[in-house]
Scaffold this motif. Structure first.
Motif: not given
Length: 276
Positions: A162-176, A201-207
């Motif tokens: 699970f992830e909070a919406p306001h932290r999603l972008a940061g989480c996916l960027a770190d995942a990339v 999609g790919s992590l890059a696309e989702l980020a």
């Protein structure tokens, strides 16, 4: 004779997902332990059920203090129904401590199965999920989150969290950065609700997509790691060639990183090779 504890899954959004067994339990239980009593009463009203039993709050901050009284209720022959705001109790929600207390006192425990964001997201992800792990909520702080992602770098099972919406972008960027942009994933939001959306999609696309912002309750499914097609040491020369042509080291690693080798791992391998 002792009563019993009933764990019951509640709808995540669509009221039609409520089971007949949940309706019957809400109307017949002696005690209803609810994460949010107001939401549970609203759920019962929407289902056309009159809650005849005593309703008590059972959320994270009072969970431990409520245990003795609820265990005593069961020992005295009462049926205690445990429900959370949505989905299955004990899965990143209150519940497991009460189950453990009942097990310790040799009291009956049963479950009314139903909606779960974990299994729903897995089914919708379009990824291989025959084997998976569940990690609850992703760590909030970036350092802890990146350390957690590092543990998933070689995890062959799909991972759902699970992830909070306001932290999603940061989480996916770190995942990339940690796992590589090619790793596939699915972001599922507002499952079973009016604005349900699944992005695959790919992590890059989702980020890139997440930079625009996301709302609602979010569940992420991450593809399990595939066997590395090459070793990071095999890519050092290619990275150094780009650096010699004027490309920054981090940018060169991002260009050369491939399946199973993240740009972070490649960057550290290049630095290690230089030290040697």
């Amino acid at each position: 004779m002792a009563g019993r504890l009933i764990l019951a899954a509640t709808p995540m959004g669509d009221i039609g997902d409520a089971s007949d067994r949940l309706r019957a339990a809400l109307g017949s239980a002696d005690v209803v332990a609810a994460e949010d009593t107001r939401r549970t009463k609203a759920l019962a009203a929407a289902l056309g059920v009159t809650v005849a039993g005593r309703v008590v709050s059972f959320y994270d901050q009072v969970e431990v203090t409520r245990l003795p009284a609820l265990v005593a209720d069961i020992e005295q022959g009462r049926t205690v129904l445990l429900v959370t705001d949505a989905g299955m109790p004990s899965v990143s929600d209150p519940g497991y401590r009460l189950v453990a207390a009942c097990v310790e006192h040799d009291l009956p425990v049963t479950c009314l199965p139903g909606p779960s964001a974990v299994t729903t997201a897995l089914a919708l992800s379009g990824l291989p999920v025959e084997r998976f792990c569940f990690d609850g909520f992703a760590p909030r702080k970036q350092g802890q989150r990146r350390a957690w992602l590092e543990t998933l770098r070689t995890e062959s099972r799909a991972c759902v969290f699970f992830e909070a919406p306001h932290r999603l972008a940061g989480c996916l960027a770190d995942a990339v950065d940690v796992l590589g942009g090619e790793r596939r994933a699915a972001v599922c939001r507002e499952l079973t609700k009016t604005y349900e959306e699944v992005r695959r999609g790919s992590l890059a696309e989702l980020a890139d997509w997440a930079v625009g912002g996301a709302r609602g309750e979010i569940t992420v499914v991450l593809e399990g790691a595939r066997p590395a097609s090459v070793a990071p040491e095999d890519l050092v020369a290619e990275v150094e060639g780009l650096v010699a042509d004027g490309v920054r080291l981090k940018d060169a690693c991002a260009q050369v990183a491939t399946n199973g080798v993240s740009k972070r791992e490649l960057y550290e391998t290049v630095l290690a090779a230089r030290r040697d």
